[in-house]
Write a protein that holds these residues in place. Structure first.
Motif, mmCIF file in Angstrom:
data_model
loop_
_atom_site.group_PDB
_atom_site.id
_atom_site.type_symbol
_atom_site.label_atom_id
_atom_site.label_comp_id
_atom_site.label_asym_id
_atom_site.label_seq_id
_atom_site.Cartn_x
_atom_site.Cartn_y
_atom_site.Cartn_z
ATOM 1 N N UNK A 115 16.573 73.404 61.016
ATOM 2 C CA UNK A 115 15.213 73.008 61.051
ATOM 3 C C UNK A 115 14.295 73.858 60.311
ATOM 4 N N UNK A 116 14.560 75.250 60.128
ATOM 5 C CA UNK A 116 13.732 76.255 59.543
ATOM 6 C C UNK A 116 13.882 75.934 57.977
ATOM 7 N N UNK A 117 14.762 75.087 57.559
ATOM 8 C CA UNK A 117 15.158 75.031 56.006
ATOM 9 C C UNK A 117 13.738 74.280 55.100
ATOM 10 N N UNK A 118 13.486 74.794 54.317
ATOM 11 C CA UNK A 118 12.231 74.177 53.319
ATOM 12 C C UNK A 118 12.655 74.315 51.930
ATOM 13 N N UNK A 119 12.081 73.580 51.108
ATOM 14 C CA UNK A 119 12.075 73.433 49.580
ATOM 15 C C UNK A 119 11.559 74.962 49.163
ATOM 16 N N UNK A 120 12.177 75.459 48.377
ATOM 17 C CA UNK A 120 11.719 76.788 47.789
ATOM 18 C C UNK A 120 10.201 76.671 47.177
ATOM 19 N N UNK A 121 9.789 75.637 46.703
ATOM 20 C CA UNK A 121 8.379 75.339 46.259
ATOM 21 C C UNK A 121 7.431 74.502 47.023
ATOM 22 N N UNK A 122 7.818 74.565 48.112
ATOM 23 C CA UNK A 122 7.245 73.671 49.157
ATOM 24 C C UNK A 122 5.879 74.110 49.637
ATOM 25 N N UNK A 123 4.676 73.463 49.868
ATOM 26 C CA UNK A 123 3.749 73.665 50.579
ATOM 27 C C UNK A 123 4.250 73.699 51.981
ATOM 28 N N UNK A 124 4.663 74.517 53.081
ATOM 29 C CA UNK A 124 4.836 74.310 54.436
ATOM 30 C C UNK A 124 3.607 73.940 55.189
ATOM 31 N N UNK A 125 3.917 73.030 56.016
ATOM 32 C CA UNK A 125 2.825 72.400 56.926
ATOM 33 C C UNK A 125 3.260 72.990 58.411
ATOM 34 N N UNK A 126 2.649 73.890 58.759
ATOM 35 C CA UNK A 126 2.713 74.360 60.332
ATOM 36 C C UNK A 126 2.635 73.206 61.245
ATOM 37 N N UNK A 127 3.886 72.968 62.194
ATOM 38 C CA UNK A 127 3.833 71.981 62.922
ATOM 39 C C UNK A 127 3.419 72.500 64.554
#
Lengths: 410, 410
Positions: free
Chosen positions: A117-129
């Motif tokens: 669940x902590x995996x994100x795309x390397x160039x993503x803007x991550x949105x805090x949930x």
């Protein structure tokens, strides 16, 4: 901004839940003039999910994906979109720390899957949930923007409202909020209303005019965007009402029952009913509204001939001569209930709900009478289509239509 | 049988309604082991609709399309799929006659658009729509089957259940793989029921047990698959009813109202009501059922104190002394309505729906009395939680619960 909303989850394809996420997102985007052109649902299947994202990326500017970000094997959204985005998935440290803390606090064992669940795309803007584990993500791919959101409605909504919407407003300069008004008409069919407004509908650009027929009513949704949206809507509404105003009863969430209650209140009148096939549904709808006690005494529900005689006071020889499903019976039901309930106006319903014929008459045949003050009662025969429930509902709606038109013209 | 469900309608893309049609169709198909691989929604736009149908026809065996069959300009399903199917649209005479008759019966003007609803593909199997105007259609195109259904849920469901599903079962030799039964309980809470069955729920594998609470009722869905699914369900059901049988009223689609109607019929009893805050909703639900005339005379709806005196016959000094929201008033309402309606049993409802207090009592306080034969009436005070609608609904449901338990123990 051409938008597409894709939900990932087999539970949707099994019909276990409805795709209310797509509805909610569409509604909020519509307010900002973003065009949603497609909704799609795909299951937890890699090949079909990959294909679905490919098709979407070829035709949409913004693709909002809900679901498939959880910890289980089935949660494949990231992996399915990875070949398309040509980006690596990396651990988002802040999220991982948060997940670890939750497991520690609850003395539960963390599994390898939970790290997923902590995996994100390397160039993503991550949105805090703030409401759950998996963060949202916004990822650019060539001309397309992918937005990934959890499928849990509360998490999706919070991310959408607080982070995605502000981002989209800025990125696509969605300045003008859309103004919309639903005009509600009763007593005119959808095609007849359209016929009256043919030229307006043909020329519509901004505002647009969208007709929507529902049980015994027609709505016209006027939608406008831009600086003068409100005054454009007001002008168009006024033009429409010049042609069809006699059938207009109100806008947006107002129901015909509420309108009738309001008109009764304005005119200081009370209403009662005598009901056979509708079984009390007419008066029940009025009593369901706050403030009903000012305008409503009650009703007499008489389903059998016996009850029509004894509860309402229909003479037995009238029933012998004309039957209970007749103009004569409807009239007397209205007159008698007006007296017995001591109301200013009374409406009566008698007919055949079906499925069987009754007194030699077809299912759908309904007589409605309206008695107001000391005037001679109005009475009319209708023939409604459909099954038992539909006939009863149509009769009740027609009753409100009759009372509305009467009160409107006082 | 690879299936895809496509809804046509801009109202879905604007979020005005959720796509509950897709959910409903998916659920019914899942029972027969048919695989639904995609849901799609497209708006009233020719180019995008054409493209959507093309994509679907390349990947699915069966494409079920809902919506876009109505009379307006926006209704483009037929025209959008026409180039793909390479078939002409022809007037379906039976439908046209039906539409003309409806307009004649209601003395309304038919417009050219209304004829549009009678258009069907020349090689289509036409599905008679008993609930509305536009018929359903099943059309073969190479290896793909297109099913066209109206978007109005009641029409879609009726066509799907009665015509489409039997057709698909035959054409694709679908067998129901999963056996499932919903056991329905009333008069016991969800956790109390779960507590009684704790060990069974802990051990569940096949069949599974899924509890489902709804307004005033609890359901237990038993689901089993495999060769002996039916007998496994039967055995588990029998075990469950040994522990909680007194609260069980029926299975699957049976409603408590239908159960009460059936018990009244078995016992050759008639029922009537005297209703204040429920406004006739109790008796209306009974009258909504086929066969109601054998067991129901009618009801007295008395919303004001005046109506309680004059329509039901509650003595004015009783109202002065105890108020209308009292055990005493509820009792007399039941006794009097039993007499006036000449029924074997009568039930009465008086209370505060809210939002305001009334006669010094809180919203949610409701008295229900049941009078059967010449026995002293049963009467009880309840305090229901929730807003105006919920209080009224809970009261009606409680009324059915009381009548059910009385009749069951006769």
């Amino acid at each position: 901004m051409k938008t597409e909303i894709i939900a990932v989850g087999t539970e949707l394809l099994l019909g276990q839940i409805a795709n209310t996420n797509a509805q909610w997102i569409s509604r909020i985007l519509a307010k900002y003039g973003a065009s949603v052109y497609f909704h799609g649902v795909v299951g937890d299947n890699m090949e079909r999910a990959v294909k679905t994202f490919e098709v979407a990326s070829e035709r949409s500017d913004v693709i909002i994906v809900t679901g498939g970000l959880g910890p289980t094997e089935d949660d494949l959204t990231r992996d399915a979109v990875k070949p398309l985005l040509k980006q690596n998935l990396v651990i988002h440290e802040e999220t991982l720390t948060k997940i670890e803390a939750v497991y520690q606090n609850n003395n539960r064992q963390m599994t390898a899957n939970n790290r997923k669940q902590a995996l994100v795309f390397e160039h993503a803007k991550v949105l805090h949930n703030a409401e759950g584990m998996a963060p949202g993500q916004i990822v650019k791919y060539e001309q397309t923007l992918f937005v990934f959101l959890p499928g849990v409605p509360s998490e999706m909504k919070s991310l959408m409202e607080n982070q995605v919407l502000p981002y989209l407003i800025e990125a696509f300069t969605l300045e003008s909020e859309i103004v919309s008004e639903m005009l509600r008409f009763i007593g005119i069919g959808e095609s007849a209303l359209e016929h009256k407004l043919e030229d307006m509908i043909a020329q519509q650009v901004n505002p647009t005019i969208a007709p929507l027929a529902s049980e015994g009513e027609v709505g016209l949704r006027l939608t406008s965007s831009g600086a003068e949206a409100k005054s454009k809507i007001a002008a168009l509404k006024s033009d429409i009402l010049q042609r069809a105003g006699e059938f207009y009863y109100g806008s947006d969430d107002l129901t015909i029952e509420e309108k009738v209650r309001d008109l009764l209140k304005e005119n200081k009148l009370t209403l009662g009913s005598a009901e056979s096939l509708t079984g009390g549904k007419f008066i029940e709808r009025l009593i369901s509204l706050p403030g009903a006690s000012e305008v409503c005494e009650g009703g007499l529900v008489a389903y059998t001939p016996y009850a029509k005689e004894n509860v309402i006071g229909v003479p037995s020889d009238l029933i012998t001569q004309h039957g209970t499903i007749s103009e004569e019976c409807a009239k007397v039901m209205a007159i008698q209930s007006q007296k017995r309930l001591n109301v200013d106006a009374a409406i009566s319903f008698t007919g055949v709900a079906g499925p069987d014929r009754s007194e030699g008459q077809d299912p759908g045949v309904v007589y409605i009478a309206l008695q107001v003050g000391r005037r001679a009662p109005f009475v009319k025969r209708y023939h409604f289509e459909g099954g038992r429930d539909k006939v009863r509902l149509r009769a009740v709606k027609k009753g409100y239509e009759l009372v509305f038109h009467y009160l409107k013209n006082l």
